[in-house]
Design an enzyme around this catalytic site. Structure first.
Site, PDB file in Angstrom:
ATOM      1  N   ILE A  20      49.351  71.477  35.569  1.00 54.48           N
ATOM      2  CA  ILE A  20      49.677  71.473  36.910  1.00 54.48           C
ATOM      3  C   ILE A  20      51.399  71.973  36.993  1.00 54.48           C
ATOM      4  O   ILE A  20      51.657  72.693  38.227  1.00 54.48           O
ATOM      5  CB  ILE A  20      49.587  70.194  37.743  1.00 54.48           C
ATOM      6  CG1 ILE A  20      47.922  70.075  37.811  1.00 54.48           C
ATOM      7  CG2 ILE A  20      50.056  70.354  38.916  1.00 54.48           C
ATOM      8  CD1 ILE A  20      47.590  68.613  38.111  1.00 54.48           C
ATOM      9  N   SER A 145      50.834  62.087  41.668  1.00 54.30           N
ATOM     10  CA  SER A 145      50.032  61.134  41.285  1.00 54.30           C
ATOM     11  C   SER A 145      48.786  61.182  40.764  1.00 54.30           C
ATOM     12  O   SER A 145      48.358  62.444  39.919  1.00 54.30           O
ATOM     13  CB  SER A 145      50.091  60.139  42.268  1.00 54.30           C
ATOM     14  OG  SER A 145      49.379  58.898  42.095  1.00 54.30           O
ATOM     15  N   TYR A 159      46.998  54.029  32.921  1.00 56.83           N
ATOM     16  CA  TYR A 159      47.294  55.131  33.581  1.00 56.83           C
ATOM     17  C   TYR A 159      47.170  55.132  34.872  1.00 56.83           C
ATOM     18  O   TYR A 159      47.919  55.273  35.903  1.00 56.83           O
ATOM     19  CB  TYR A 159      46.369  56.239  33.176  1.00 56.83           C
ATOM     20  CG  TYR A 159      46.671  57.836  33.775  1.00 56.83           C
ATOM     21  CD1 TYR A 159      47.622  58.537  33.283  1.00 56.83           C
ATOM     22  CD2 TYR A 159      45.776  58.155  34.850  1.00 56.83           C
ATOM     23  CE1 TYR A 159      47.764  59.837  34.023  1.00 56.83           C
ATOM     24  CE2 TYR A 159      45.885  59.478  35.495  1.00 56.83           C
ATOM     25  CZ  TYR A 159      47.005  60.202  34.928  1.00 56.83           C
ATOM     26  OH  TYR A 159      47.140  61.407  35.440  1.00 56.83           O
ATOM     27  N   LYS A 163      49.968  55.276  38.150  1.00 57.91           N
ATOM     28  CA  LYS A 163      49.691  56.269  39.406  1.00 57.91           C
ATOM     29  C   LYS A 163      49.882  55.535  40.859  1.00 57.91           C
ATOM     30  O   LYS A 163      50.272  56.158  41.514  1.00 57.91           O
ATOM     31  CB  LYS A 163      48.567  57.179  38.938  1.00 57.91           C
ATOM     32  CG  LYS A 163      48.649  58.070  37.753  1.00 57.91           C
ATOM     33  CD  LYS A 163      49.847  59.039  38.127  1.00 57.91           C
ATOM     34  CE  LYS A 163      49.983  60.095  37.096  1.00 57.91           C
ATOM     35  NZ  LYS A 163      50.945  61.254  37.121  1.00 57.91           N
TER      36      LYS A 163
END
Length: 259
Positions: A20, A145, A159, A163
């Site tokens: 990303i 996020s 994780y 986030k």
């Protein structure tokens, strides 16, 4: 054809060595921005840099290999960016760490490591960048996020917890920075077919085509996103097109969070 949407603007993107982050750098360059790229993976940064210059020979691109947990390097990255491009308008906090330990079994070291990257890393770059973002009068921060910040699952507690914390941090920063003209928002991607997932699958002998079949039932759209499909919403949030949006969470997951 109108003017590029980020013409004359400068963006710093963490986690830009692949996935990303690399796709966001590509879209930002396409839309006229100068970009400063940060990633702990020096080879990944080199690949992204070369790909950008191949696609956009006149692109303004600088890089720094750095772990986002290091505040001194965050300050250096921002200083180098401002020295190279005479300013900073946009910060995209995309760098992330994963962990697959169940919550009941995770060690303190595992928790500290993932909090260091996924939460403290963001604060390091906000700390370094905010004086410059404030000075523009239109600064923008986008925190990348996850849709699992708003949807539960098993096996990814560390994780997902970090986030979710990013969303709370986004809201608090938006409240604190509104008086300085800085907008702060979050984008929550769903299943995105990045280099990370491809490499992980190939290690266990799984092809990309096999991998693609695994998300057919996990969202309303029945497929993975491409990294570019996350980069375009990041662009929208970062640009003047999102000028009346702050403290918001945009879920970009093909409907996964409501399944």
């Amino acid at each position: 054809m109108g003017q590029p949407r980020l013409q004359g603007q400068v963006a710093l993107i963490t986690g830009a060595g692949s996935g990303i982050g690399a796709a966001t750098a590509h879209v930002f360059c396409q839309e006229g921005a100068a970009v400063f790229l940060v990633d702990a993976d020096a080879q990944g940064l080199t690949r992204t840099h070369q790909a950008l210059l191949q696609a956009f020979p006149n692109a303004q691109v600088r890089c720094l290999a750095a772990d986002v947990t290091d505040r001194a390097l965050a300050l250096q990255a921002v200083d180098d960016c401002v020295a190279a491009f005479a300013g900073l308008d946009i910060l995209v906090n995309n760098a992330a760490m994963r962990n697959y330990s169940p919550a009941a079994e995770a060690t303190s070291a595992e928790w500290l490591a993932i909090v260091g990257v996924n939460l403290v890393g963001i604060t390091n770059y906000c700390h370094a960048a905010l004086p410059h973002l404030r000075s523009t009068g239109h600064g923008s921060i986008v925190n990348v996020s996850s849709c699992y910040a708003v949807k539960g699952r098993k096996g990814m507690a560390l994780y997902d917890a970090t986030k979710a914390a990013q969303l709370a941090l986004t809201r608090s920063l938006a409240c604190e920075e509104a008086a300085h003209g800085v907008r702060v928002n979050a984008v929550c991607p769903g299943s995105t077919l990045t280099d990370f997932h491809v490499a992980r699958a190939q290690k266990i002998g799984k092809s990309v085509e096999q991998l693609k079949t695994e998300r057919k039932d996990s969202s309303l759209l029945g497929r993975w996103a491409t990294p570019e499909e996350i980069a375009w919403p990041i662009l929208w949030m970062a640009s003047s097109e999102g000028s009346f949006i702050t403290g918001s969470t945009l879920v970009v997951d093909g409907g996964l969070h409501i399944v």
